[in-house]
Design an enzyme around this catalytic site. Structure first.
Site, mmCIF file in Angstrom:
data_model
loop_
_atom_site.group_PDB
_atom_site.id
_atom_site.type_symbol
_atom_site.label_atom_id
_atom_site.label_comp_id
_atom_site.label_asym_id
_atom_site.label_seq_id
_atom_site.Cartn_x
_atom_site.Cartn_y
_atom_site.Cartn_z
ATOM 1 N N ILE A 188 24.511 44.561 44.976
ATOM 2 C CA ILE A 188 24.221 43.311 45.679
ATOM 3 C C ILE A 188 24.032 42.229 44.618
ATOM 4 O O ILE A 188 23.270 42.420 43.671
ATOM 5 C CB ILE A 188 22.965 43.458 46.552
ATOM 6 C CG1 ILE A 188 23.243 44.443 47.692
ATOM 7 C CG2 ILE A 188 22.502 42.113 47.096
ATOM 8 C CD1 ILE A 188 22.007 44.851 48.462
ATOM 9 N N CYS A 248 35.543 40.483 51.633
ATOM 10 C CA CYS A 248 35.443 40.505 50.169
ATOM 11 C C CYS A 248 36.651 39.864 49.491
ATOM 12 O O CYS A 248 36.633 39.651 48.278
ATOM 13 C CB CYS A 248 35.277 41.941 49.677
ATOM 14 S SG CYS A 248 33.790 42.742 50.305
ATOM 15 N N HIS A 270 29.182 41.851 42.224
ATOM 16 C CA HIS A 270 30.064 41.582 43.365
ATOM 17 C C HIS A 270 29.432 40.587 44.343
ATOM 18 O O HIS A 270 29.108 40.945 45.467
ATOM 19 C CB HIS A 270 30.397 42.900 44.062
ATOM 20 C CG HIS A 270 31.372 42.793 45.183
ATOM 21 N ND1 HIS A 270 32.323 41.787 45.284
ATOM 22 C CD2 HIS A 270 31.547 43.591 46.286
ATOM 23 C CE1 HIS A 270 33.027 41.972 46.381
ATOM 24 N NE2 HIS A 270 32.582 43.050 47.006
ATOM 25 N N CYS A 295 28.992 52.531 42.994
ATOM 26 C CA CYS A 295 28.996 51.497 44.024
ATOM 27 C C CYS A 295 28.694 50.130 43.414
ATOM 28 O O CYS A 295 27.791 50.012 42.574
ATOM 29 C CB CYS A 295 27.943 51.797 45.094
ATOM 30 S SG CYS A 295 28.049 53.467 45.794
ATOM 31 N N SER A 296 29.406 49.104 43.835
ATOM 32 C CA SER A 296 29.120 47.755 43.348
ATOM 33 C C SER A 296 27.783 47.285 43.895
ATOM 34 O O SER A 296 27.370 47.668 44.985
ATOM 35 C CB SER A 296 30.236 46.794 43.749
ATOM 36 O OG SER A 296 30.432 46.786 45.152
#
Length: 378
Positions: free
Chosen positions: A209, A82, A325, A206-207
């Site tokens: 998809i 990342c 993200h 949560c980030s």
């Protein structure tokens, strides 16, 4: 000696995109080149993690140079999980600073929504040590950071609502960001009652998809947003080797390098983009970067110290949690937001912002990159 400066920026909208990985990369890069006045580019660096696994497309550096007609210049893809985009930027910065190049195009891209969630999850897990016992047990990134969040709450007196406050703040900022994946208003209750992912993390912790690309032109120039410094460090990819689950040592070490190089401290920073892949990582990052005492990041968020009117606004783009993200693009998108803040043209503009910081994390702390920037004339 001239500064190394960001002279042009570009980015696509983040989210579910119909375009190919190449098309996204070219779109953002053309914007950056145009904004920079189309200088002669000496090299191309592309941050990307999953192009081969999810799009069956590698060699993105050469593809981009060819599509843009930049000639047979050096080009490469940089992979650092990342932190791929942030590491690509750092490599370009160092080579310009060393005198190897005068102008470099740095881009980041990811295409993730074209396959099912299980396939994406398995691909992302390549950022863990595949030969370890942890991998064999089925440990995932939500699982890892869920354990971190539980420990943080247990040791520091925080509550789950403090994680939710991070997600709520970042969604508030994303509402004004035209490229953000999620712009719909939410409440604290929405975050607290969202679908469980891994205790205590809920879906909005949560980030997502994401698809998207971002790009910058770096040049040896007195114009533009000056790069003051860049730090990078690495850490163990194994949970069983982490001495303290509530530390991301690589972020602390990278920040100390960047601060020392620039002759600055956290008290000098006016605006921050940091790696909030989960709500808990923002709390830990603000502590590692020196914006809150250890174990007190949750208090800083509760008191509003990480938003407009506080000590330093954090993730005014909406962060990974709401901006999105697309992994390879994230580190570059953070820099685009900081450059726009220092140029006075950003969404959620911070009045008088002169010094900005961008922090990009890879894996569970395997990599971390920290860059410091200054407004032209500072």
């Amino acid at each position: 000696m001239a500064h190394v400066s960001v002279t042009g920026t570009g980015r696509t909208a983040f989210g579910r995109r119909s375009e190919s990985i190449k098309a996204l990369l070219v779109e953002a890069s053309r914007q950056a080149l145009t904004a920079a006045g189309r200088p002669k580019i000496d090299a191309v660096f592309v941050g990307n993690f999953l192009g081969g696994a999810l799009s069956q497309q590698e060699i993105l550096g050469a593809i981009l140079a060819n599509e843009l007609g930049l000639g047979p210049i050096p080009a490469m893809k940089v992979e650092g999980a990342c932190a791929s985009g942030g590491i690509a930027f750092r490599q370009a910065y160092q080579l310009i600073k060393a005198g190897e190049y005068n102008a470099v195009l740095v881009a980041g891209v990811e295409k993730m929504t074209n396959v099912d969630t299980e396939t994406v999850t398995n691909a992302i897990n390549a950022a863990m040590d595949a030969e370890s016992n942890e991998s064999a047990t089925g440990l995932t990134f939500p699982g890892y950071f869920g354990a971190v969040a539980n420990r943080y709450i247990h040791e520091n007196g925080a509550q789950r609502k403090h994680l939710a406050m991070v997600a709520l703040k970042n969604r508030m900022y994303a509402q004004a960001n035209p490229i953000a994946q999620f712009q719909k208003a939410i409440s604290l209750e929405d975050v607290l009652t969202a679908r469980p992912v891994t205790d205590p993390l809920r879906l909005l912790d949560c980030s997502p998809i994401s698809d998207g690309a971002a790009a910058v032109v770096l040049q040896k120039s007195e114009s533009g947003v000056h790069v003051l410094s860049s730090g990078q460090a690495s850490g163990t990819p194994l949970m069983q080797e982490v001495g303290n689950l509530l530390r991301i040592e690589a972020t602390h070490r990278a920040a100390q390098q960047a601060y020392a190089q620039a002759g600055l401290g956290p008290e000098d920073v006016d605006v921050v983009e940091l790696h909030d892949c989960f709500s808990i990582t923002e709390l830990i990052a603000i502590e590692e970067l020196g914006f809150a005492d250890r174990g007190k990041g949750w208090e800083a968020v509760e008191q509003g110290l990480t938003q407009h009117g506080g000590n330093v606004p954090v993730n005014t783009s909406g962060g990974l949690l709401s901006k999105g993200h697309p992994i390879g693009a994230t580190g570059i998108a953070q820099i685009v937001q900081i450059a726009e803040q220092l140029n006075g043209i950003a969404c959620n503009q911070v009045d008088g912002a002169r010094i900005g910081l961008a922090q990009n994390l890879g894996g569970t702390g395997a990599y971390s990159v920290v860059h410091l920037f200054a407004k032209e004339g500072s």
